[in-house]
Each structure stands twice: as C-alpha cells, then as structure tokens.
Design a protein around this motif. Sequence first.
Motif, PDB file in Angstrom:
ATOM      1  N   GLU A  21       0.816  -1.212   0.000  1.00 47.17           N
ATOM      2  CA  GLU A  21       0.000   0.000   0.000  1.00 47.17           C
ATOM      3  C   GLU A  21       0.852   1.265   0.000  1.00 47.17           C
ATOM      4  OE1 GLU A  21      -2.543  -0.197   3.367  1.00 47.17           O
ATOM      5  OE2 GLU A  21      -3.748  -1.864   2.594  1.00 47.17           O
ATOM      6  N   VAL A  22       1.976   1.242   0.729  1.00 43.64           N
ATOM      7  CA  VAL A  22       2.761   2.467   0.888  1.00 43.64           C
ATOM      8  C   VAL A  22       3.936   2.572  -0.088  1.00 43.64           C
ATOM      9  CG1 VAL A  22       2.136   2.705   3.321  1.00 43.64           C
ATOM     10  CG2 VAL A  22       4.232   1.472   2.721  1.00 43.64           C
ATOM     11  N   LEU A  23       4.368   1.449  -0.668  1.00 38.57           N
ATOM     12  CA  LEU A  23       5.494   1.475  -1.600  1.00 38.57           C
ATOM     13  C   LEU A  23       5.102   2.153  -2.910  1.00 38.57           C
ATOM     14  CD1 LEU A  23       6.848  -2.106  -0.925  1.00 38.57           C
ATOM     15  CD2 LEU A  23       8.245  -0.033  -0.768  1.00 38.57           C
ATOM     16  N   PRO A  24       6.061   2.766  -3.592  1.00 38.11           N
ATOM     17  CA  PRO A  24       5.738   3.443  -4.855  1.00 38.11           C
ATOM     18  C   PRO A  24       5.442   2.466  -5.983  1.00 38.11           C
ATOM     19  CG  PRO A  24       8.099   3.561  -4.423  1.00 38.11           C
ATOM     20  CD  PRO A  24       7.469   2.972  -3.200  1.00 38.11           C
ATOM     21  N   GLY A  25       4.613   2.913  -6.927  1.00 30.86           N
ATOM     22  CA  GLY A  25       4.343   2.143  -8.141  1.00 30.86           C
ATOM     23  C   GLY A  25       3.808   0.757  -7.890  1.00 30.86           C
ATOM     24  N   ASP A  26       4.300  -0.199  -8.674  1.00 28.49           N
ATOM     25  CA  ASP A  26       3.801  -1.572  -8.591  1.00 28.49           C
ATOM     26  C   ASP A  26       4.725  -2.490  -7.791  1.00 28.49           C
ATOM     27  OD1 ASP A  26       5.790  -1.338 -10.478  1.00 28.49           O
ATOM     28  OD2 ASP A  26       4.921  -2.775 -11.876  1.00 28.49           O
ATOM     29  N   ILE A  27       5.533  -1.928  -6.916  1.00 29.72           N
ATOM     30  CA  ILE A  27       6.320  -2.768  -5.997  1.00 29.72           C
ATOM     31  C   ILE A  27       5.354  -3.339  -4.969  1.00 29.72           C
ATOM     32  CG2 ILE A  27       8.219  -2.833  -4.339  1.00 29.72           C
ATOM     33  CD1 ILE A  27       9.392  -0.377  -5.719  1.00 29.72           C
ATOM     34  N   SER A  28       5.194  -4.651  -4.958  1.00 28.04           N
ATOM     35  CA  SER A  28       4.138  -5.225  -4.117  1.00 28.04           C
ATOM     36  C   SER A  28       4.497  -6.537  -3.436  1.00 28.04           C
ATOM     37  CB  SER A  28       2.875  -5.439  -4.958  1.00 28.04           C
ATOM     38  OG  SER A  28       3.139  -6.320  -6.041  1.00 28.04           O
ATOM     39  N   LYS A  29       5.705  -7.040  -3.667  1.00 29.12           N
ATOM     40  CA  LYS A  29       6.136  -8.286  -3.018  1.00 29.12           C
ATOM     41  C   LYS A  29       7.241  -7.967  -2.017  1.00 29.12           C
ATOM     42  CE  LYS A  29       3.826 -11.487  -5.395  1.00 29.12           C
ATOM     43  NZ  LYS A  29       3.058 -12.604  -4.831  1.00 29.12           N
ATOM     44  N   THR A  30       7.259  -8.640  -0.877  1.00 29.83           N
ATOM     45  CA  THR A  30       8.276  -8.375   0.140  1.00 29.83           C
ATOM     46  C   THR A  30       8.830  -9.675   0.707  1.00 29.83           C
ATOM     47  OG1 THR A  30       7.349  -6.219   0.783  1.00 29.83           O
ATOM     48  CG2 THR A  30       8.724  -7.347   2.401  1.00 29.83           C
ATOM     49  N   THR A  31      10.161  -9.720   0.780  1.00 29.43           N
ATOM     50  CA  THR A  31      10.869 -10.794   1.475  1.00 29.43           C
ATOM     51  C   THR A  31      11.521 -10.182   2.701  1.00 29.43           C
ATOM     52  OG1 THR A  31      11.260 -12.074  -0.541  1.00 29.43           O
ATOM     53  CG2 THR A  31      12.743 -12.478   1.308  1.00 29.43           C
ATOM     54  N   PHE A  32      11.352 -10.832   3.845  1.00 25.43           N
ATOM     55  CA  PHE A  32      11.769 -10.255   5.120  1.00 25.43           C
ATOM     56  C   PHE A  32      13.132 -10.770   5.580  1.00 25.43           C
ATOM     57  CE2 PHE A  32       7.139 -10.311   5.015  1.00 25.43           C
ATOM     58  CZ  PHE A  32       6.846  -8.975   5.266  1.00 25.43           C
ATOM     59  N   GLY A  33      13.839  -9.900   6.308  1.00 20.32           N
ATOM     60  CA  GLY A  33      15.115 -10.261   6.906  1.00 20.32           C
ATOM     61  C   GLY A  33      15.253  -9.616   8.261  1.00 20.32           C
ATOM     62  N   VAL A  34      16.477  -9.590   8.770  1.00 16.07           N
ATOM     63  CA  VAL A  34      16.745  -8.998  10.077  1.00 16.07           C
ATOM     64  C   VAL A  34      17.523  -7.699   9.944  1.00 16.07           C
ATOM     65  CG1 VAL A  34      17.838  -9.336  12.333  1.00 16.07           C
ATOM     66  CG2 VAL A  34      16.740 -11.264  11.172  1.00 16.07           C
ATOM     67  N   SER A  35      18.539  -7.694   9.076  1.00 15.51           N
ATOM     68  CA  SER A  35      19.410  -6.525   8.947  1.00 15.51           C
ATOM     69  C   SER A  35      19.368  -5.948   7.538  1.00 15.51           C
ATOM     70  CB  SER A  35      20.856  -6.924   9.268  1.00 15.51           C
ATOM     71  OG  SER A  35      21.383  -7.740   8.225  1.00 15.51           O
ATOM     72  N   GLY A  36      19.864  -4.721   7.400  1.00 15.55           N
ATOM     73  CA  GLY A  36      19.908  -4.087   6.091  1.00 15.55           C
ATOM     74  C   GLY A  36      20.805  -4.833   5.132  1.00 15.55           C
ATOM     75  N   GLY A  37      21.979  -5.271   5.623  1.00 14.04           N
ATOM     76  CA  GLY A  37      22.890  -6.022   4.768  1.00 14.04           C
ATOM     77  C   GLY A  37      22.245  -7.280   4.215  1.00 14.04           C
ATOM     78  N   GLU A  38      21.481  -7.967   5.041  1.00  9.97           N
ATOM     79  CA  GLU A  38      20.787  -9.180   4.604  1.00  9.97           C
ATOM     80  C   GLU A  38      19.772  -8.854   3.505  1.00  9.97           C
ATOM     81  OE1 GLU A  38      17.888 -12.710   6.421  1.00  9.97           O
ATOM     82  OE2 GLU A  38      18.593 -11.093   7.731  1.00  9.97           O
ATOM     83  N   ALA A  39      19.051  -7.744   3.666  1.00  8.39           N
ATOM     84  CA  ALA A  39      18.059  -7.362   2.667  1.00  8.39           C
ATOM     85  C   ALA A  39      18.720  -6.937   1.352  1.00  8.39           C
ATOM     86  CB  ALA A  39      17.188  -6.228   3.213  1.00  8.39           C
ATOM     87  N   ILE A  40      19.876  -6.272   1.431  1.00  5.52           N
ATOM     88  CA  ILE A  40      20.633  -5.915   0.232  1.00  5.52           C
ATOM     89  C   ILE A  40      21.110  -7.175  -0.478  1.00  5.52           C
ATOM     90  CG2 ILE A  40      22.753  -4.847  -0.633  1.00  5.52           C
ATOM     91  CD1 ILE A  40      20.655  -2.792   0.082  1.00  5.52           C
ATOM     92  N   ASP A  41      21.648  -8.123   0.279  1.00  5.84           N
ATOM     93  CA  ASP A  41      22.059  -9.404  -0.300  1.00  5.84           C
ATOM     94  C   ASP A  41      20.909 -10.047  -1.052  1.00  5.84           C
ATOM     95  OD1 ASP A  41      24.585  -9.159   0.746  1.00  5.84           O
ATOM     96  OD2 ASP A  41      24.362 -10.705   2.273  1.00  5.84           O
ATOM     97  N   CYS A  42      19.737  -9.993  -0.446  1.00  4.64           N
ATOM     98  CA  CYS A  42      18.542 -10.577  -1.052  1.00  4.64           C
ATOM     99  C   CYS A  42      18.243  -9.904  -2.394  1.00  4.64           C
ATOM    100  CB  CYS A  42      17.367 -10.420  -0.095  1.00  4.64           C
ATOM    101  SG  CYS A  42      15.799 -11.046  -0.711  1.00  4.64           S
ATOM    102  N   ALA A  43      18.276  -8.574  -2.436  1.00  2.00           N
ATOM    103  CA  ALA A  43      17.973  -7.845  -3.670  1.00  2.00           C
ATOM    104  C   ALA A  43      18.973  -8.175  -4.775  1.00  2.00           C
ATOM    105  CB  ALA A  43      17.963  -6.341  -3.392  1.00  2.00           C
ATOM    106  N   ILE A  44      20.250  -8.269  -4.430  1.00  2.00           N
ATOM    107  CA  ILE A  44      21.260  -8.584  -5.440  1.00  2.00           C
ATOM    108  C   ILE A  44      21.122 -10.035  -5.898  1.00  2.00           C
ATOM    109  CG2 ILE A  44      23.745  -8.744  -5.900  1.00  2.00           C
ATOM    110  CD1 ILE A  44      24.134  -6.402  -3.957  1.00  2.00           C
ATOM    111  N   LYS A  45      20.887 -10.953  -4.968  1.00  2.00           N
ATOM    112  CA  LYS A  45      20.655 -12.353  -5.333  1.00  2.00           C
ATOM    113  C   LYS A  45      19.488 -12.488  -6.300  1.00  2.00           C
ATOM    114  CE  LYS A  45      20.258 -15.429  -2.104  1.00  2.00           C
ATOM    115  NZ  LYS A  45      19.923 -16.070  -0.809  1.00  2.00           N
ATOM    116  N   PHE A  46      18.387 -11.830  -5.974  1.00  2.00           N
ATOM    117  CA  PHE A  46      17.191 -11.928  -6.804  1.00  2.00           C
ATOM    118  C   PHE A  46      17.433 -11.299  -8.179  1.00  2.00           C
ATOM    119  CE2 PHE A  46      13.698 -12.359  -3.287  1.00  2.00           C
ATOM    120  CZ  PHE A  46      14.407 -13.412  -2.736  1.00  2.00           C
TER     121      PHE A  46
END
Length: 435
Positions: free
Chosen positions: A116-141
């Motif tokens: 609801e709050v993210l811009p545009g059509d960003i609508s899927k979320t994968t959860f983590g604990v830290s920022g580094g983990e979430a960055i790793d996730c984005a690069i992996k994907f």
Amino acid sequence: MVNKKKYIGTLPQKELLKLYTKYVNGPKVRFFKAAGLGVIPGERKGIILKSLEGPRENDPPFELYNCRSSGGVFNLGHCNPIIIQTLKEALDEGLDLGDHQLLSEQRALLGQKMAEVLPGDISKTTFGVSGGEAIDCAIKFSRAYTKRKGCVSAIGGYHGHTGFALATGDPGFKDNFLWNLPEFKQVPFGDTDAMRIAVDENTSCVILETIPATAGVLIAPEGYFSEVREICDDTGAMMIIDEVQAGLGRTGHFWAIYGGMYPNEKVVPDFMVLSKGMSAGIYPLSTCSYKPFIEKAVFKDDPFIHISTTGGAELGCVVALKMLEIQSAPKFLDHVKAMGKIFRNGLEKIAGEYPDLIKEVRGRGLMWGVEFYKEEDSLLSMISIIKEGVLLNYCGNKKDTLIIMPPLIVTEGELDIILTKIKMGISKLKQINKK
C-alpha cells in the motif's frame, strides 16, 4: 543510592568497560576513552539518552540529544510508548518469532501494508533482520532474474557488511576481508555519463542510496534517478534503491526516491530495501520489496530457496505495522517537513557564522550533512559537539562531513536546544584554532 533497575546500571561503568574490553571489542573501548567519551548509555527516552556515569571517575552522568538516531533506527525516539504498548499486547496474546518455514498471519498483513505504501507496482516483500541481509537478497534476486553477475554501485556508498552488500562498498570496508569481487564496479554518485559506461549486458543490477549517508549526505542533481532508471531499462539491469536511512519519512516525504528528493521526480525502482527504521527502535526487521515479475524467477521452482530464520519475526511485523501507521500519516510527514525547514535554517545560520570552517550544508527533511574544509576540524567538532550534549557522527567515507539525523518526533523547542549546542561545540573548536 541503590540502583533499583534490573537491566540498566547492573554494575559500575568502570567494571562494564572492563568486561566490554575483555569479551566484546577492546579497540572500540580504547577509541572512545581516547576521545573522552568512554561512557555506556543507560536510561533513554524520547530523543534523549543518558550515560550511566561520566567519562572520568566521579564525573556525573550526562545527557545526549540523539541526533545520530543510529541511522534512522530511532526515528520515533527511544522507547516510544505506542510501540512498546503494541509489542506488549502482541506478547500477551502469545505471539513469538513464528516459524520461518510456515505461513504467517503477521507477515501477510505487513506485506499488504508495504504494498500500500510502496511506490508504483512494488508489491512483493521478502523479510530479513538486517539491512545487509536485505541488500544481499535484492542482489541475489537480480542475478536470478537477469542471469547476470555484474553490479554497479556508487563510490563512497554503503549498503552493509554482509556478502554481496559488502562487495558493493568502498575498499576501506572490504579490503581487509579480501572481498573484491571482479563483477562489482563503482562509479561517482550523480554522474550519469559514468553510469552509462559502467552498465552493460553483464550488469544484473544498479544499487544506490537515494541520499548516500556514509558518502557525505550527497544530493543528486535533479533528473539523475530518472536517467538511471532509463539506463537500467535500456540494458535490462534491475534498479535497486536503498532507503534504509533516507526512507520512511526522513525527507518529509515517505520515500526519498518518490518525491522526497525533488517533488516532480517520482521514480519507481525494481527493488526497495529498508531496515533500521523498520524496527521502530524496538524489534529488528528488514525488508526487500520488489515488483511481482521478479518472484517467478526466484521462487517458481523452489519456494524455500531463500529463507531467513528470524527474518520477519511475527513480533517484529506487529511493531513495523504500527510504525508504518504512525510515520505514513500526512500530519506526521508535515511535522517532519516543518522541523526540517527549521533545522536547515539553523544549520545554515551556523555555517554563515563560521565560513572559514564550514564549506557546505546539504540535505533534506531531517537528514543533514555539514561539510568542513578540513577533515581534522570535522572530527574535532564532532567530539566538541558531543561533549556539549548532542550525539552525532562523521560520514565514514567522507570524514570532513558530519551527518546529523534527529529523531523524526523532535520538537521545535528541542531543535532550538540542539542548534545552540551544535553552535557552542563549533565555537569552542574555533577558540582552540585561534590558540
């Protein structure tokens, strides 16, 4: 006086510093002691934290107005009563971490709110604990989707200390760990010509902070992110935006990339990464959010191919939901805009009074950088200002710049006190320089 608290001030500060030295990080203790700041935080509430004791024996404890905010962790201040009450209610109902392999009511609800709050059509979320983990996730994907290995980031930027996140950073963070991956390149922030040269058919993603904090609170020229979006579209690379520090209302807009930098520039990346402020200062949680087409490339053959045991803990989701409700409210964002204008004017006034020391003031909302002509003056000013009672720090990849990020709940009266203390700290440095 007998300490009646169970978790704060359990031992004298001197003894706790010995334990920290012996069992945690001795060089860090020596660093703070050398700066005259060898104290341990004790009570904390709102935008203020207090030391257990003073830096020297028999010195009284001192108060610090927290303008570091731990990079946005304390956007809602310390021990926000609404967040604490929300967490208590969830605990009383029997919520815990949840099982990361199972489906989850709270992850579903938080995922819906994020969409609801993210811009545009960003609508899927994968959860983590830290920022580094979430960055790793984005690069992996990104690599999974594009079937490419390359990644382009900004010189001076910072995205974390883990795996792929570390590889995007500057040599000072990764050389000691022998972590220079050949497919990872860096270009100057704000330079679209350099970006066009660096991004090619081997690039899986471009990753940028909207306002690079560690690089010196840099402000991109208008149109920069729109052009980066175009470059990614032309080459098939994914665009990853890191709003760990600049997002969640820090600029006075909920997203810096979507109107927070320039009102008419509303860019939608492929990925948005958040952390720090998602915790509301209470429960660690990070998010890697992305457009739905990416999900098919990652989870189509194996829905368990990426997991995080404590990522998206159900208690953390409850906390994050309440935080989003508070910080996305128009009245809250209007407050940040108003306080940001006051703070900017105050900092620019101070800079005008010390033109031989301060080169530039830059930022948005309640995220500001004060650049000095000399790195030495920046570092000495930081220590002097902290001793006056305002906690802040320098930018790790641009040490001539102080980064100042008060909690988003700061009031005009508190800003007046903070600005007075900042000015006093700089004036004392000026007096030392005269000698």
